[in-house]
Design a protein around this motif. Structure first.
Motif, PDB file in Angstrom:
ATOM      1  N   SER A  24       0.825  -1.197   0.000  1.00 38.97           N
ATOM      2  CA  SER A  24       0.000   0.000   0.000  1.00 38.97           C
ATOM      3  C   SER A  24       0.862   1.251   0.000  1.00 38.97           C
ATOM      4  O   SER A  24       1.978   1.257   0.517  1.00 38.97           O
ATOM      5  N   PHE A  25       0.321   2.330  -0.585  1.00 36.31           N
ATOM      6  CA  PHE A  25       1.011   3.612  -0.665  1.00 36.31           C
ATOM      7  C   PHE A  25       0.569   4.475   0.515  1.00 36.31           C
ATOM      8  O   PHE A  25      -0.573   4.397   0.961  1.00 36.31           O
ATOM      9  N   ASN A  26       1.477   5.323   1.030  1.00 28.65           N
ATOM     10  CA  ASN A  26       1.205   6.091   2.240  1.00 28.65           C
ATOM     11  C   ASN A  26       1.213   7.597   1.934  1.00 28.65           C
ATOM     12  O   ASN A  26       2.262   8.235   1.958  1.00 28.65           O
ATOM     13  N   PRO A  27       0.037   8.185   1.665  1.00 31.95           N
ATOM     14  CA  PRO A  27      -0.012   9.629   1.413  1.00 31.95           C
ATOM     15  C   PRO A  27      -0.301  10.420   2.687  1.00 31.95           C
ATOM     16  O   PRO A  27      -0.822   9.894   3.672  1.00 31.95           O
ATOM     17  N   CYS A  28       0.037  11.695   2.671  1.00 31.58           N
ATOM     18  CA  CYS A  28      -0.370  12.604   3.726  1.00 31.58           C
ATOM     19  C   CYS A  28      -0.687  13.940   3.082  1.00 31.58           C
ATOM     20  O   CYS A  28      -0.329  14.187   1.928  1.00 31.58           O
ATOM     21  N   SER A  29      -1.379  14.804   3.809  1.00 26.22           N
ATOM     22  CA  SER A  29      -1.620  16.152   3.308  1.00 26.22           C
ATOM     23  C   SER A  29      -1.292  17.152   4.398  1.00 26.22           C
ATOM     24  O   SER A  29      -1.200  16.806   5.583  1.00 26.22           O
ATOM     25  N   ILE A  30      -1.084  18.403   3.982  1.00 25.41           N
ATOM     26  CA  ILE A  30      -0.649  19.439   4.913  1.00 25.41           C
ATOM     27  C   ILE A  30      -1.476  20.702   4.717  1.00 25.41           C
ATOM     28  O   ILE A  30      -2.100  20.908   3.679  1.00 25.41           O
ATOM     29  N   ILE A  31      -1.468  21.551   5.736  1.00 22.55           N
ATOM     30  CA  ILE A  31      -2.038  22.882   5.617  1.00 22.55           C
ATOM     31  C   ILE A  31      -1.027  23.880   6.157  1.00 22.55           C
ATOM     32  O   ILE A  31      -0.358  23.620   7.163  1.00 22.55           O
ATOM     33  N   ASN A  32      -0.887  24.994   5.450  1.00 18.35           N
ATOM     34  CA  ASN A  32       0.020  26.047   5.888  1.00 18.35           C
ATOM     35  C   ASN A  32      -0.680  26.815   7.009  1.00 18.35           C
ATOM     36  O   ASN A  32      -1.408  27.771   6.779  1.00 18.35           O
ATOM     37  N   ALA A  33      -0.464  26.377   8.240  1.00 23.47           N
ATOM     38  CA  ALA A  33      -1.237  26.874   9.375  1.00 23.47           C
ATOM     39  C   ALA A  33      -0.774  28.237   9.891  1.00 23.47           C
ATOM     40  O   ALA A  33      -1.489  28.887  10.660  1.00 23.47           O
ATOM     41  N   ARG A  34       0.417  28.667   9.505  1.00 23.07           N
ATOM     42  CA  ARG A  34       0.888  30.031   9.745  1.00 23.07           C
ATOM     43  C   ARG A  34       1.927  30.321   8.685  1.00 23.07           C
ATOM     44  O   ARG A  34       2.883  29.555   8.539  1.00 23.07           O
TER      45      ARG A  34
END
Length: 322
Positions: A49-59
């Motif tokens: 299985s492939f392991n993705p993640c996502s991010i948010i520019n919180a500051r």
């Protein structure tokens, strides 16, 4: 038996390679054999299985640090977006959208040397709301933190901490003088002591030599990260590295293969900069050692289409997303 096969067998037996051996590997002319061997190591120690993640520019923006690659540094004039801590409703809304598309990990990322005081309280409340409204595994990337700040994140539900070494110890002082790799390593060690999984990698294509990319991979063995982001420099107008020539696809594939030999069990995570790579190079990297990625929007550059990434990883042979 050639050097590639010999060292692959050693890695499969659980042995560590020396700097001399890995430099010999990095200099091999048997590139296709190297890529194939790295892929075998990935499949042996990893999952289908492939392991993705996502991010948010919180500051965003106005960072006190002078990292030469960074659009958010207050030392340069890049026109990059500037904002304070993102409101909780916006954070939760993005996280839910990403979760619906199959992402299982989500990270708040902040500009600045560190996050403390009221800003950290707001970040932690965002995490608590994420815990209440999603089933996401929560990660944090908030700079150089002490044990007290890290403990607050842990108590808010964060379970993986990110802090890139960014470059080889011999090269980093030429890229940043406001903090050191030693400070980064201390932050990561504190996080490990509390119980966090660790995410730490770097940026390639910043003018470093091939030997220095190997040096970075070796330095990361001290940290033993669970996830290693491999960013490719996207030169930003206004930064000191704006005129840096792009690193070519073969050098990127070689870097991925070398990192896999040195970190057989880690998630090798494509992060910033991969959008400029051809589909062919991306597919080959997925077959060589990349088994994770940051998907969706990035910090200051356009990211990737999540549905497109699903199709790409399926074409590369990954059965599902973790």
């Amino acid at each position: 038996m050639g050097i590639v096969e010999k060292l692959k067998q050693r890695v499969l037996r659980g042995e560590s390679l020396t700097r001399t051996e890995i430099m010999e590997l990095a200099g091999t002319k048997e590139r296709e054999a190297l890529y194939k061997a790295a892929g075998e190591i990935t499949r042996h120690f990893g999952k289908p299985s492939f392991n993705p993640c996502s991010i948010i520019n919180a500051r965003a923006g106005k960072c006190s640090e002078n990292c030469k690659w960074c659009a958010q540094s207050g030392h340069y004039h890049t026109g990059s977006e500037v904002h304070g801590i993102v409101p909780v409703d916006k954070v939760v809304a993005q996280a839910k959208r990403d979760e619906e598309k199959g992402v299982r990990r989500f990270c708040q990322v902040t500009s600045g040397r560190s996050v403390k005081g009221d800003a950290l309280k707001r970040i932690c409340e965002n995490y608590r709301e994420l815990g209440r409204n999603t089933r996401l595994f929560l990660c944090g990337s908030l700079g150089l933190l002490g044990r007290e700040e890290l403990q607050q994140l842990w108590d808010a539900g964060v379970r993986r901490y990110h802090c890139n070494l960014e470059a080889a110890p011999s090269y980093f002082p030429q890229l940043c003088t406001t903090h050191t790799i030693e400070e980064k390593i201390e932050t990561l060690k504190r996080a490990r002591e509390i119980g966090f999984e660790l995410c730490s990698g770097g940026i390639i294509g910043m003018g470093e030599t091939r030997a220095q990319r190997v040096e970075l991979a070796i330095a990361l063995r001290e940290v033993q990260p669970d996830s290693i982001p491999i960013n490719i420099l996207s030169p930003v107008k206004g930064t000191p590295l704006s005129g840096t020539a792009p690193i070519d696809g073969e050098e990127i594939l070689l870097t991925v293969a070398v990192f896999r030999f040195l970190h057989p069990r880690a998630e090798l995570r494509f992060a910033g900069g991969r959008g400029r790579l051809s589909r062919e190079v991306q597919l080959k990297a997925l077959g060589t050692g990349i088994n994770a990625a940051v998907v969706g929007d990035l910090l200051t550059t356009t990211g990737s289409d999540i549905d497109g990434d699903k199709a790409l990883t399926a074409e590369a042979g990954y059965r599902s997303w973790l």
